[in-house]
Design a protein around this motif. Structure first.
Motif, PDB file in Angstrom:
ATOM      1  N   HIS A 111       0.781  -1.220  -0.156  1.00 20.92           N
ATOM      2  CA  HIS A 111       0.249   0.124  -0.090  1.00 20.92           C
ATOM      3  C   HIS A 111       0.856   1.255  -0.063  1.00 20.92           C
ATOM      4  CE1 HIS A 111      -3.567   2.337   0.875  1.00 20.92           C
ATOM      5  NE2 HIS A 111      -2.789   3.205   1.927  1.00 20.92           N
ATOM      6  N   HIS A 115       1.080   4.583  -2.391  1.00 18.11           N
ATOM      7  CA  HIS A 115       1.357   5.862  -1.993  1.00 18.11           C
ATOM      8  C   HIS A 115       2.435   6.917  -2.821  1.00 18.11           C
ATOM      9  CE1 HIS A 115      -2.233   6.772   0.324  1.00 18.11           C
ATOM     10  NE2 HIS A 115      -1.948   5.898   1.300  1.00 18.11           N
ATOM     11  N   GLY A 137      -2.973   8.208   7.338  1.00 16.16           N
ATOM     12  CA  GLY A 137      -3.785   7.934   8.832  1.00 16.16           C
ATOM     13  C   GLY A 137      -3.387   6.833   9.514  1.00 16.16           C
ATOM     14  N   GLY A 163      -1.696  11.533  10.478  1.00 14.81           N
ATOM     15  CA  GLY A 163      -3.016  11.627  10.257  1.00 14.81           C
ATOM     16  C   GLY A 163      -3.902  11.173  11.534  1.00 14.81           C
ATOM     17  N   ASP A 167      -6.999  13.276  13.072  1.00 15.34           N
ATOM     18  CA  ASP A 167      -8.489  12.798  13.335  1.00 15.34           C
ATOM     19  C   ASP A 167      -8.830  12.922  14.725  1.00 15.34           C
ATOM     20  OD1 ASP A 167      -8.531  12.245  10.702  1.00 15.34           O
ATOM     21  OD2 ASP A 167      -7.581  10.186  10.867  1.00 15.34           O
ATOM     22  N   GLY A 180      -8.647  15.374   9.171  1.00 20.43           N
ATOM     23  CA  GLY A 180      -7.684  16.285   8.328  1.00 20.43           C
ATOM     24  C   GLY A 180      -8.226  17.304   7.225  1.00 20.43           C
ATOM     25  N   ASP A 184      -8.085  21.373   8.019  1.00 18.03           N
ATOM     26  CA  ASP A 184      -7.564  22.014   6.782  1.00 18.03           C
ATOM     27  C   ASP A 184      -8.282  23.332   6.589  1.00 18.03           C
ATOM     28  OD1 ASP A 184      -6.021  22.800   4.466  1.00 18.03           O
ATOM     29  OD2 ASP A 184      -6.171  20.883   3.752  1.00 18.03           O
ATOM     30  N   GLY A 267      -2.527  10.562   2.584  1.00 19.41           N
ATOM     31  CA  GLY A 267      -3.635  11.426   2.949  1.00 19.41           C
ATOM     32  C   GLY A 267      -3.404  12.879   3.430  1.00 19.41           C
ATOM     33  N   ASN A 271      -2.778  18.160   2.549  1.00 14.49           N
ATOM     34  CA  ASN A 271      -2.898  19.392   3.561  1.00 14.49           C
ATOM     35  C   ASN A 271      -2.250  20.661   2.782  1.00 14.49           C
ATOM     36  OD1 ASN A 271      -1.657  20.752   5.968  1.00 14.49           O
ATOM     37  ND2 ASN A 271      -3.552  20.152   6.494  1.00 14.49           N
ATOM     38  N   ASP A 296      -6.417   7.378  -0.432  1.00 14.01           N
ATOM     39  CA  ASP A 296      -6.361   5.995  -0.787  1.00 14.01           C
ATOM     40  C   ASP A 296      -7.211   5.827  -2.169  1.00 14.01           C
ATOM     41  OD1 ASP A 296      -4.937   5.405   1.418  1.00 14.01           O
ATOM     42  OD2 ASP A 296      -6.441   4.163   2.082  1.00 14.01           O
TER      43      ASP A 296
END
Ligand code: KG4
Ligand code: ZN
Length: 335
Positions: A111, A115, A137, A163, A167, A180, A184, A267, A271, A296
């Motif tokens: 994963h 990214h 996250g 992240g 949260d 997030g 922002d 993620g 920002n 994602d």
């Protein structure tokens, strides 16, 4: 080469078809964040069941939008690690079955490598080596990317991911989930109140991160301020501090490894303040994915799958490939 890819490692069901690692033919994401919002975080079983509900029709929709037929798909890929295991299994099994029935290779993708690959879609000429900051996250990693497929962790968080703190702060301020993007929106660059917050450093690990102290400091400050609390001020001060910490580690890593090309992803790389601050301080070779590709999605998985395929001619019908909830970005898949 057309790769059909799946991403189901958390609460987004995503399917995409990408040509030659860089050209998105179609890409769809169903976010479950509204479903999980009432719990303040992702409930793994609910996430898996929703992936099951979504995956079949999302695949059909994605194929239709690409204007391809199944016989024009050259390989199928899926995120195989890391993530919520029940969620991963839905995507991996569906993808493997499809690869088997189409008689094309199945390519497992990490994963976090995905990214990073979101940047290859956004910046067609970008190539390793470079330093990458993966801020999501679940992860906060500083990585030395040597080639498209091989990389080494040079810095990491000892506790919370960045992240996660966005949260948790949003939850404490009753802003909603995921936090997030909501933080922002509240942030004002030159806001006149700036609360003093700590910049936790770890002895003997200059490239590592610790966010739990910052999180605790925020919680104490919020309690102390009570009804005088100014949400914009707290979000702005926090966001500024995060930017400062990330830039500090990136610049130190640049000095240590003598690399001057920087890539952000994950993620949190969406920002606004972080993007602006990095661009201001590092005004040359700094790359971010398009905002839409920071969170994602399956296009980034298809892109990384392409480079994995080019690098490894052993990838065939990898039908025994399993899914793993944890796996380092340094490791290779063995099935
Ligand atoms: O990469 P991602 O979509 O999923 C993981 O692999 O974890 O990252 C999700 C994280 C969440 O914590 C979310 O709050 C954060 O990215 N995020 C942001 C922004 N957009 C998403 N954080 C700060 N500013 C944003 N604009
Ligand atoms: Zn992610």
């Amino acid at each position: 080469m057309n790769i059909l890819a799946f991403e189901t490692s958390c609460d987004e069901t995503a399917v995409a078809i990408v040509k030659s690692g860089q050209i998105i033919l179609s890409s769809n994401v169903i976010s479950q964040s509204c479903i999980h919002a009432k719990y303040g975080g992702v409930i793994p079983e609910i996430a898996s069941r929703n992936h099951l509900d979504n995956i079949y029709h999302l695949t059909n929709k994605t194929l239709k939008e690409s204007n391809l037929n199944y016989n024009e798909i050259d390989a199928v890929s899926s995120t195989c690690a890391p993530g919520l295991i029940g969620s991963l299994i839905v995507g991996v099994n569906f993808a493997k079955s499809l690869a088997y029935s189409l008689n094309v290779p199945f390519i497992p993708v990490h994963h976090l490598k995905g990214h990073i690959a979101a940047n290859y879609i956004t910046h067609n000429k970008l190539k390793p080596p470079f330093l990458s900051l993966i801020i999501s996250g679940g992860h906060t990693l500083l990585v030395k990317v040597d080639t498209f497929t091989s990389m080494k962790i040079i810095g990491q968080t000892h506790d919370d991911a960045v992240g996660e703190v966005f949260d948790k702060l949003a939850r404490k301020l009753n802003l909603g989930y995921p936090g997030g993007p909501l933080i922002d929106q509240l942030v004002i660059n030159d806001y006149n109140i700036n609360y003093k917050l700590p910049n936790p450093k770890i002895k003997n690990f200059p490239l590592d991160f610790s966010f739990s102290g910052l999180k605790t400091a925020l919680m104490i400050l919020i309690e102390k301020l009570g009804f005088t609390l100014d949400k914009t001020a707290i979000c702005t001060s926090f966001n500024k501090k995060v930017s400062e910490i990330l830039i500090d580690r990136m610049l130190k890593a640049s000095q240590i490894y003598n690399i001057k090309k920087f890539v952000l992803c994950g993620g949190v790389a969406a920002n606004s303040m972080i993007r602006n601050d990095f661009k201001k301080i590092i005004n040359k070779e700094i790359y971010f994915p398009k905002k839409k590709l920071c969170s994602d999605n399956a296009a980034m998985i298809a892109s990384q799958a392409y480079y994995e395929y080019l690098n490894n001619n052993k990838i065939k019908n990898n039908i025994y490939q399993n899914a793993y909830s944890t796996m380092s970005i340094n490791e290779e898949f063995v099935n």
